[in-house]
Design a protein around this motif. Structure first.
Motif, mmCIF file in Angstrom:
data_model
loop_
_atom_site.group_PDB
_atom_site.id
_atom_site.type_symbol
_atom_site.label_atom_id
_atom_site.label_comp_id
_atom_site.label_asym_id
_atom_site.label_seq_id
_atom_site.Cartn_x
_atom_site.Cartn_y
_atom_site.Cartn_z
ATOM 1 N N MET A 183 0.856 -1.168 0.000
ATOM 2 C CA MET A 183 0.000 0.000 0.000
ATOM 3 C C MET A 183 0.901 1.229 0.000
ATOM 4 S SD MET A 183 -2.675 0.900 3.081
ATOM 5 C CE MET A 183 -1.598 0.670 4.475
ATOM 6 N N HIS A 194 -0.750 -0.706 -10.991
ATOM 7 C CA HIS A 194 -1.322 -1.653 -10.026
ATOM 8 C C HIS A 194 -2.179 -1.047 -8.925
ATOM 9 C CE1 HIS A 194 1.060 -4.841 -11.859
ATOM 10 N NE2 HIS A 194 2.056 -3.962 -11.874
ATOM 11 N N SER A 195 -2.224 0.280 -8.802
ATOM 12 C CA SER A 195 -3.057 0.879 -7.764
ATOM 13 C C SER A 195 -3.268 2.364 -8.035
ATOM 14 C CB SER A 195 -2.429 0.689 -6.378
ATOM 15 O OG SER A 195 -1.162 1.303 -6.320
ATOM 16 N N TYR A 203 -8.875 3.048 -2.083
ATOM 17 C CA TYR A 203 -7.613 2.578 -2.638
ATOM 18 C C TYR A 203 -7.966 1.428 -3.564
ATOM 19 C CZ TYR A 203 -2.735 0.906 -2.649
ATOM 20 O OH TYR A 203 -1.468 0.532 -3.003
ATOM 21 N N THR A 209 -6.768 -1.421 -6.018
ATOM 22 C CA THR A 209 -5.504 -2.140 -6.171
ATOM 23 C C THR A 209 -5.715 -3.571 -6.619
ATOM 24 O OG1 THR A 209 -3.435 -2.698 -5.025
ATOM 25 C CG2 THR A 209 -5.464 -2.873 -3.747
ATOM 26 N N TRP A 245 -8.722 -7.865 -8.333
ATOM 27 C CA TRP A 245 -8.867 -6.429 -8.122
ATOM 28 C C TRP A 245 -9.900 -6.156 -7.046
ATOM 29 C CZ3 TRP A 245 -5.693 -2.923 -10.319
ATOM 30 C CH2 TRP A 245 -4.853 -3.414 -11.332
ATOM 31 N N SER A 255 -0.678 6.361 -6.333
ATOM 32 C CA SER A 255 -0.232 5.729 -5.101
ATOM 33 C C SER A 255 1.288 5.751 -5.129
ATOM 34 C CB SER A 255 -0.749 4.290 -5.033
ATOM 35 O OG SER A 255 -0.236 3.647 -3.897
#
Length: 100
Positions: free
Chosen positions: A1, A24-25, A36, A38, A45, A95
């Protein structure tokens, strides 16, 4: 994260899928909430509520896990609406991963 970038992404709805496959995010703000978005292990997903943490310090899930990005983008987890539905009113942020 990762952490939420300060500046908004300059991205349109058609570019979101390509962006997510590459990065990817992404963070998405919509109606006072922050999510978020991701992948999980490069396969599934989901969206997580970026305002709530579980006992491990991770965001809590706001949607179910689905196997493809296209399925996720049309998943109605936002009171019956999907990311595709709310895109015009949502704001997206990168992110950012902190360097170790």
């Amino acid at each position: 994260m990762g952490r939420k970038a300060v500046e908004e992404l300059d991205i349109n709805a058609e570019e979101l899928s390509t962006y997510l496959h590459a990065k990817h995010s992404v963070y998405m703000d919509y109606q006072g909430a922050s999510y978020y978005i991701t992948d999980a292990n490069d396969q599934y997903w989901r969206a997580q509520d970026a305002t709530q943490l579980n006992e491990k310090g991770h965001y809590i899930d706001a949607s179910e896990l689905v196997p493809t990005l296209s399925e996720f983008l049309t998943l109605p987890f936002l009171d019956g609406a999907s990311v595709t539905d709310v895109f015009p009113e949502a704001t997206f942020y990168a992110s950012v991963k902190d360097e170790a």
